[in-house]
Design an enzyme around this catalytic site. Sequence first.
Site, PDB file in Angstrom:
ATOM      1  N   GLY A 141       0.910  -1.132  -0.036  1.00  0.00           N
ATOM      2  CA  GLY A 141       0.224   0.078   0.216  1.00  0.00           C
ATOM      3  C   GLY A 141       0.672   1.535   0.051  1.00  0.00           C
ATOM      4  O   GLY A 141       2.432   1.052  -0.378  1.00  0.00           O
ATOM      5  N   THR A 142       0.453   2.432   0.358  1.00  0.00           N
ATOM      6  CA  THR A 142       1.154   3.527   0.238  1.00  0.00           C
ATOM      7  C   THR A 142       2.284   3.855   1.627  1.00  0.00           C
ATOM      8  O   THR A 142       1.356   2.592   2.281  1.00  0.00           O
ATOM      9  CB  THR A 142       0.304   4.875  -0.243  1.00  0.00           C
ATOM     10  OG1 THR A 142      -1.125   5.021   0.931  1.00  0.00           O
ATOM     11  CG2 THR A 142      -0.569   4.730  -1.624  1.00  0.00           C
ATOM     12  N   MET A 143       2.289   5.242   1.626  1.00  0.00           N
ATOM     13  CA  MET A 143       2.928   5.054   2.691  1.00  0.00           C
ATOM     14  C   MET A 143       1.495   5.616   3.628  1.00  0.00           C
ATOM     15  O   MET A 143       0.824   5.767   3.283  1.00  0.00           O
ATOM     16  CB  MET A 143       3.521   5.726   2.614  1.00  0.00           C
ATOM     17  CG  MET A 143       5.250   5.978   2.378  1.00  0.00           C
ATOM     18  SD  MET A 143       5.839   7.364   2.631  1.00  0.00           S
ATOM     19  CE  MET A 143       6.273   7.733   4.469  1.00  0.00           C
ATOM     20  N   ASP A 144       1.131   5.066   5.211  1.00  0.00           N
ATOM     21  CA  ASP A 144       0.417   6.003   5.989  1.00  0.00           C
ATOM     22  C   ASP A 144      -0.513   5.096   5.742  1.00  0.00           C
ATOM     23  O   ASP A 144      -1.514   5.590   5.917  1.00  0.00           O
ATOM     24  CB  ASP A 144       0.596   6.693   5.882  1.00  0.00           C
ATOM     25  CG  ASP A 144       0.069   8.375   7.194  1.00  0.00           C
ATOM     26  OD1 ASP A 144      -0.092   7.192   8.125  1.00  0.00           O
ATOM     27  OD2 ASP A 144      -1.057   9.077   6.581  1.00  0.00           O
ATOM     28  N   GLN A 156      10.273  -2.864   1.335  1.00  0.00           N
ATOM     29  CA  GLN A 156      10.613  -2.227   0.217  1.00  0.00           C
ATOM     30  C   GLN A 156      12.466  -1.308   0.289  1.00  0.00           C
ATOM     31  O   GLN A 156      13.199  -1.465  -0.813  1.00  0.00           O
ATOM     32  CB  GLN A 156       9.904  -0.999  -0.649  1.00  0.00           C
ATOM     33  CG  GLN A 156      10.230   0.190   0.853  1.00  0.00           C
ATOM     34  CD  GLN A 156       9.649   0.430   2.012  1.00  0.00           C
ATOM     35  OE1 GLN A 156       8.722  -0.959   2.153  1.00  0.00           O
ATOM     36  NE2 GLN A 156       9.631   1.129   3.055  1.00  0.00           N
ATOM     37  N   GLU A 204       8.622  -2.888   6.369  1.00  0.00           N
ATOM     38  CA  GLU A 204       9.503  -1.794   5.257  1.00  0.00           C
ATOM     39  C   GLU A 204      11.178  -3.224   4.274  1.00  0.00           C
ATOM     40  O   GLU A 204      12.076  -2.481   4.462  1.00  0.00           O
ATOM     41  CB  GLU A 204      10.615  -1.287   6.620  1.00  0.00           C
ATOM     42  CG  GLU A 204      10.220  -0.443   7.115  1.00  0.00           C
ATOM     43  CD  GLU A 204       9.337   0.685   6.537  1.00  0.00           C
ATOM     44  OE1 GLU A 204       9.286   0.915   5.772  1.00  0.00           O
ATOM     45  OE2 GLU A 204       8.708   1.079   8.572  1.00  0.00           O
ATOM     46  N   GLY A 238      -1.266   1.883   6.805  1.00  0.00           N
ATOM     47  CA  GLY A 238      -1.692   0.543   8.252  1.00  0.00           C
ATOM     48  C   GLY A 238      -0.698  -0.665   8.453  1.00  0.00           C
ATOM     49  O   GLY A 238      -0.992  -1.009   8.690  1.00  0.00           O
TER      50      GLY A 238
END
EC number: 2.7.1.21
Length: 216
Positions: free
Chosen positions: A9-12, A89, A87, A14
């Site tokens: 998902g994107t940052m922030d 990525q 993290e 959850g």
Amino acid sequence: MPELVFFSGTMDCGKSTLALQIEHNRSARGLAGMIFTRDDRAGEGKLSSRLGLVTDAVEVEDGQDLYVYLVDHLSQGGRADYVIADEAQFLAPEQIDQLARVVDDLGLDVFAFGITTDFRSKLFPGSQRLVELADRIEVLQVEALCWCGARATHNARTIDGEMVVEGAQVVVGDVNQSAGEVGYEVLCRRHHRRRMTAASARAAALSPDVLPVPSS
Ligand SMILES: Nc1ncnc2c1ncn2[C@@H]1O[C@H](COP(=O)(O)OP(=O)(O)O)[C@@H](O)[C@H]1O
Ligand SMILES: Cc1cn([C@H]2C[C@H](O)[C@@H](COP(=O)(O)O)O2)c(=O)[nH]c1=O
């Protein structure tokens, strides 16, 4: 069957919160997790969520073999019933291959959490390998939103609220940074393409060009 699952998902949105919930539910049933992370904002060897929860984790190093790490841990009498990698990525593609081997050869579930693309909407190498190897990819259900209200699908890097498109792929940071700091903002694709952040949209709305002209 054990699985390699990529929660993306994107940052922030959850991801770390979900990682901590999975850890909580399994450890509450007596299972032991091996928790890996890399470059969490809370510091070395931490997995943290913006909801304030944090747990200790193994900080992954460059060149570290995660499969060998687990085999050593188990052969020294340590326990690991499942693996969490936050993290993800930031992991090297070879380290994702090692996590796949943990699933296939050690029979453990591996739950990896990470953003798929960087501030230029290019895949992180670790995320690319996860997309290639994962048994399942789960997109988080709680949607982060763009300032326009649309679902946020992209991560923008900002300086003083303005989107930047040059720089290193990895710069650890957060959303809502103060003035002068490198920060991030999640945007829908339309506004990421137009480089329109909340601040630049506000500035454009206030510009004399778009102010209503009083009728005389
Ligand atoms: N004060 C708050 N009250 C309720 N939810 C919050 C609050 N602050 C953050 N959150 C939730 O936490 C999410 C961010 O969680 P986190 O696990 O840190 O995200 P990620 O790991 O994906 O970057 C936000 O999208 C929001 O849903
Ligand atoms: C888009 C983007 C992000 N990062 C960094 C910024 C944060 O430290 C993490 C993402 O953490 P989160 O828990 O998902 O919020 O990644 C980066 O280094 N490069 C980028 O392009």
